[in-house]
Design a protein around this motif. Structure first.
Motif, PDB file in Angstrom:
ATOM      1  N   PRO A  21     -12.790  69.677  77.956  1.00 58.42           N
ATOM      2  CA  PRO A  21     -11.513  69.382  77.305  1.00 58.42           C
ATOM      3  C   PRO A  21     -10.353  69.795  78.187  1.00 58.42           C
ATOM      4  O   PRO A  21     -10.382  70.834  78.832  1.00 58.42           O
ATOM      5  N   VAL A  22      -9.332  68.950  78.224  1.00 58.07           N
ATOM      6  CA  VAL A  22      -8.175  69.289  79.035  1.00 58.07           C
ATOM      7  C   VAL A  22      -7.387  70.389  78.327  1.00 58.07           C
ATOM      8  O   VAL A  22      -7.474  70.568  77.127  1.00 58.07           O
ATOM      9  N   VAL A  23      -6.615  71.127  79.108  1.00 55.53           N
ATOM     10  CA  VAL A  23      -5.857  72.235  78.541  1.00 55.53           C
ATOM     11  C   VAL A  23      -4.770  71.713  77.602  1.00 55.53           C
ATOM     12  O   VAL A  23      -4.187  70.670  77.831  1.00 55.53           O
ATOM     13  N   ASP A  24      -4.543  72.442  76.543  1.00 55.47           N
ATOM     14  CA  ASP A  24      -3.436  72.162  75.635  1.00 55.47           C
ATOM     15  C   ASP A  24      -2.284  73.072  76.039  1.00 55.47           C
ATOM     16  O   ASP A  24      -2.368  74.275  75.894  1.00 55.47           O
ATOM     17  N   LEU A  33      -8.989  76.962  79.336  1.00 59.61           N
ATOM     18  CA  LEU A  33     -10.070  76.098  79.769  1.00 59.61           C
ATOM     19  C   LEU A  33     -11.325  76.937  79.948  1.00 59.61           C
ATOM     20  O   LEU A  33     -11.270  78.141  80.182  1.00 59.61           O
ATOM     21  N   ARG A  34     -12.465  76.281  79.845  1.00 56.85           N
ATOM     22  CA  ARG A  34     -13.736  76.973  80.039  1.00 56.85           C
ATOM     23  C   ARG A  34     -13.778  77.567  81.443  1.00 56.85           C
ATOM     24  O   ARG A  34     -13.464  76.906  82.421  1.00 56.85           O
ATOM     25  N   GLN A  35     -14.136  78.844  81.525  1.00 51.98           N
ATOM     26  CA  GLN A  35     -14.198  79.589  82.781  1.00 51.98           C
ATOM     27  C   GLN A  35     -12.887  79.496  83.551  1.00 51.98           C
ATOM     28  O   GLN A  35     -12.863  79.456  84.779  1.00 51.98           O
ATOM     29  N   GLY A  36     -11.791  79.473  82.826  1.00 53.88           N
ATOM     30  CA  GLY A  36     -10.486  79.426  83.465  1.00 53.88           C
ATOM     31  C   GLY A  36     -10.156  78.104  84.131  1.00 53.88           C
ATOM     32  O   GLY A  36      -9.201  78.009  84.896  1.00 53.88           O
ATOM     33  N   GLY A  37     -10.947  77.062  83.849  1.00 56.37           N
ATOM     34  CA  GLY A  37     -10.706  75.757  84.466  1.00 56.37           C
ATOM     35  C   GLY A  37     -11.424  75.586  85.792  1.00 56.37           C
ATOM     36  O   GLY A  37     -11.045  74.744  86.611  1.00 56.37           O
TER      37      GLY A  37
END
Length: 327
Positions: A21-24, A33-37
């Protein structure tokens, strides 16, 4: 998930770019984001080609320095006062195709702005004296902050036939704190520029470096400040150069690249041929970037100067690869 509003700007549908999923980054909250993106970062850099990724995005590292101690801002009702804004841009469009001669320094530009706001603490006063070593400093007024943010975050797509802005990957070390301060001042970054993702190098480092998770206690003496993260990655700029907004923006950008390379190297057996080539090219490009540090203590800030003018540098020590200005 909230839909990212980008006015009438036509961009690729963000959800088609990633499996995660993209950051909101809406006004009211910012979901991690998962694992900081980490997966997003590797895709943007061509180190994880399991899905389509945008080659049109621009990495923009943002850093703020404020007049008070940040710890006080959480408990104080005082309006935060921004004293410095720093930006470091990396145009990843120029990275493709990645080749051994890629010069990341030539794709990087740095911008530094100083506001005439007196420090409200001894710590802020000490940090005021730390010079920017990557570019000259431009003096601005507080009411210019929104226009400076627009100037640095709204990147026109010169290759497009219509009036389009390029998507931005916003980077910073504990960047949520900087965004919180800006929202305190009534400035909502997603309403200014098309933000594709927000990557926090502090969160990324907690997953990439031992003990590999933020909920696991740190190792004795381990430091996850920006300086500490760079040191763990083998990069040690002079201590006195930290806590200057432009310097820290550059260091955050460098930390992001080094974290991506470090993590991708640990999963080298999983990389396909193209990803291995990209990894080696980025590693080689990082190793080629050399930076001359100025003599510490020399004042290179110039009032009312053009921030695009390169600074005059002094001594020739290089503790780690540092992006150079592209002007």
């Amino acid at each position: 998930m909230r839909v990212l509003r980008i006015y009438n700007i036509r961009l690729p549908t963000i959800m088609t770019l990633f499996k995660e999923p993209v950051v909101d980054v809406g006004s009211s909250n910012m979901t991690h984001l998962r694992q900081g993106g980490l997966g997003h970062l590797e895709r943007f850099l061509g180190l994880r080609l399991d899905n389509a990724f945008s080659r049109d995005a621009v990495f923009i590292s943002l850093d703020l320095e404020v007049a008070s101690d940040r710890q006080r801002l959480h408990s104080s009702t005082d309006r935060p006062l921004v004293r410095q804004l720093g930006f470091a841009h990396l145009d990843i469009r120029g990275l493709y195709p990645l080749i051994a001669s890629t010069n990341l320094g030539s794709l990087t530009s740095v911008h530094m702005y100083q506001l005439d706001v007196p420090p409200r603490s001894k710590r802020a006063s000490r940090r005021e004296e730390r010079p920017c070593i990557f570019t000259r400093t431009q003096q601005i007024r507080p009411e210019q902050v929104p226009s400076i943010l627009m100037q640095n975050l709204r990147i026109q797509d010169n290759s497009a036939t219509s009036n389009q802005l390029r998507p931005i990957i916003l980077i910073g070390h504990s960047v949520r704190e900087d965004l919180k301060i800006l929202r305190f001042l009534g400035i909502d970054i997603p309403s200014i520029a098309p933000i594709a993702a927000v990557l926090d190098t502090h969160t990324l480092s907690r997953f990439v470096l031992p003990p590999h998770h933020p909920h696991v206690p740190k190792l004795p003496g381990q430091d996850f400040s920006l300086r500490g993260v760079l040191a763990q990655l083998g990069c040690q700029p002079p201590t006195a150069t930290f806590h200057n907004a432009a310097n820290d923006a550059v260091y955050s950008l460098l930390a992001m690249l080094l974290l991506a390379v470090h993590h991708s190297a640990t999963r080298k057996d999983e990389l396909n041929a193209s990803e291995v080539v990209n990894l080696q090219a980025i590693k080689h490009a990082l190793s080629r970037i050399q930076r001359n540090y100025p003599l510490l203590g020399v004042d290179i800030q110039v009032s009312n100067s053009d921030s695009r003018s390169p600074a005059t540098l002094g001594s020739e020590s290089s503790a780690c690869p540092i992006p150079s200005n592209n002007y």
